[in-house]
Design a protein around this motif. Sequence first.
Motif, PDB file in Angstrom:
ATOM      1  N   ILE A 129       0.837  -1.198   0.000  1.00  0.00           N
ATOM      2  CA  ILE A 129       0.000   0.000   0.000  1.00  0.00           C
ATOM      3  C   ILE A 129       0.879   1.259   0.000  1.00  0.00           C
ATOM      4  N   LEU A 130       0.404   2.312  -0.678  1.00  0.00           N
ATOM      5  CA  LEU A 130       1.188   3.545  -0.768  1.00  0.00           C
ATOM      6  C   LEU A 130       1.141   4.372   0.510  1.00  0.00           C
ATOM      7  N   GLU A 131       0.084   4.199   1.341  1.00  0.00           N
ATOM      8  CA  GLU A 131       0.046   4.918   2.624  1.00  0.00           C
ATOM      9  C   GLU A 131       1.222   4.478   3.483  1.00  0.00           C
ATOM     10  N   PRO A 132       1.838   5.408   4.216  1.00  0.00           N
ATOM     11  CA  PRO A 132       3.083   5.093   4.929  1.00  0.00           C
ATOM     12  C   PRO A 132       2.913   4.236   6.174  1.00  0.00           C
ATOM     13  N   ASP A 133       1.684   4.117   6.708  1.00  0.00           N
ATOM     14  CA  ASP A 133       1.515   3.350   7.940  1.00  0.00           C
ATOM     15  C   ASP A 133       0.077   2.836   8.051  1.00  0.00           C
ATOM     16  N   PHE A 134      -0.133   1.999   9.052  1.00  0.00           N
ATOM     17  CA  PHE A 134      -1.435   1.359   9.246  1.00  0.00           C
ATOM     18  C   PHE A 134      -2.545   2.375   9.452  1.00  0.00           C
ATOM     19  N   LEU A 135      -2.330   3.352  10.330  1.00  0.00           N
ATOM     20  CA  LEU A 135      -3.400   4.302  10.638  1.00  0.00           C
ATOM     21  C   LEU A 135      -3.795   5.146   9.434  1.00  0.00           C
ATOM     22  N   SER A 136      -2.844   5.505   8.588  1.00  0.00           N
ATOM     23  CA  SER A 136      -3.176   6.263   7.374  1.00  0.00           C
ATOM     24  C   SER A 136      -4.075   5.437   6.465  1.00  0.00           C
ATOM     25  N   TRP A 137      -3.738   4.168   6.359  1.00  0.00           N
ATOM     26  CA  TRP A 137      -4.554   3.242   5.544  1.00  0.00           C
ATOM     27  C   TRP A 137      -5.946   3.080   6.154  1.00  0.00           C
ATOM     28  N   TYR A 138      -6.018   2.928   7.479  1.00  0.00           N
ATOM     29  CA  TYR A 138      -7.299   2.716   8.155  1.00  0.00           C
ATOM     30  C   TYR A 138      -8.168   3.974   8.074  1.00  0.00           C
TER      31      TYR A 138
END
Length: 469
Positions: A129-138
């Motif tokens: 995923i291009l988002e840098p971390d889990f919370l950004s993705w969530y």
Amino acid sequence: MNSRLSAVDIRQFETKHQIRLPADFAAFLQLAGNGGAGPYYGIYGIEKMHPLDYTVDDPPANFLALPCPLYPDMSRENDWEKEFNNDVYHGILVIGTQGCSYMIGLIVTGEYAGRVVYLDEDNQPPYVILEPDFLSWYERWLDELLAGCEMSGFGYGLRGEEPQLWQIFDDPATQDRHRGFAVDALLRWPTLSRAGRGRAAELLGHPLAGVRAAACRVVRKFQIHEAAKLLVPRLQDEAAEVRQAAVYAAENLQQRFDPEAVVLLFDENEEVAQSAYFALNATQPHSRAILLQLLRSPHRSLRGFAANAIDWKLNDVPLLIELLADENFSVRHYAILGLRQLKNPSCLPAATELLAREIDPNHIDNLLRLLGDIPGETNVDLLLKWIADADDLHRLAAFESLCKLGDLRAKPVAEKLLAETKTPSRRTNLGWMGDAKSIATLARESLRKSPHEELRKLGGGWWNWLKPW
């Protein structure tokens, strides 16, 4: 959400696996909950999370602690693994499922620790995923869910609303590949502005193939009819991905563009030809002339599609005999069914030859039934041989054909089969297959359908003595 975890719970998990969870993910488990609501089928609880150590025969105890080599924008070609020297699934914690064999992972070690990665147990290329971390993705999931976005492919490509995506596209610093991502990301949104519709149509002529293909997909989803004429050159685009996207867009706009689109049925790229087949067939079923041409296609799948769809005629028997030797399982299957339908004796030598070398059990069943559909000099001898086979379903298919031919040599065989109370079964790659009825019951049904009165009597019931309709 599930009950929250304590710091002690998290530390015990980390100690067990010799890792430290990414800080934002550990905070999520402590402050939001131990899994629960989330993309696709939700986030696992920590007790269900696991490494992918079953991908190797003898995984080391620190499998999860070893650096993960995966990275964003990595190859998604079939040979994606060749650039990696070690196990590619080191350092990935499975935290959820997308359904079937698809998993959601979290990279916990290595350069891209903290990133979410989509995985497939059948070894399709992973997607970081291009988002840098889990919370950004969530948080992206929450934002897009509330905005009414299409969620079936959540997480792929770039995030952002339409204005932000156009800004990314226009930014000189944006990588070429990400320009196509920006256009594709418009597909998630339920609507597109008038200006956006105009830009998508213009981008059909963009110099980057990824952008042209994405523009075709946008034209298709939002049914931008004013772009119809601009799609015509894209059907002959030098890039296969563009031709494939263009034919689907043309179909959705109900534009066949004959003969440009029909030419794609014979494209050198199999995926393009497949797309053309389904897109054009959705508008109007393929003609018999087209299907006959596709049976000569160099692409296995196209030959299979055509063999399934065509309405066989008596003069097709020589072609059907030729197709019995096709390397494609489906083509052979439909060729056998076609010959059973036409019942022409000229096919018996080829069918007998195929029966001697065929290894697929379902094909063998159908070939045995073919011998009962078309009387021939050697049919009965062959069927008697197959009745002695160890495979229950082969025996029953051969017996059914013997009964259909009305040959009295079926009588001693019938006595044995009528004494078998077990149900027939066969072990396949997909598991066990068979019939709920017993072998005796199935044999009795075959006897009752025989044209010979003596065999019908063996099937039981005075009404079965009469000649069947």
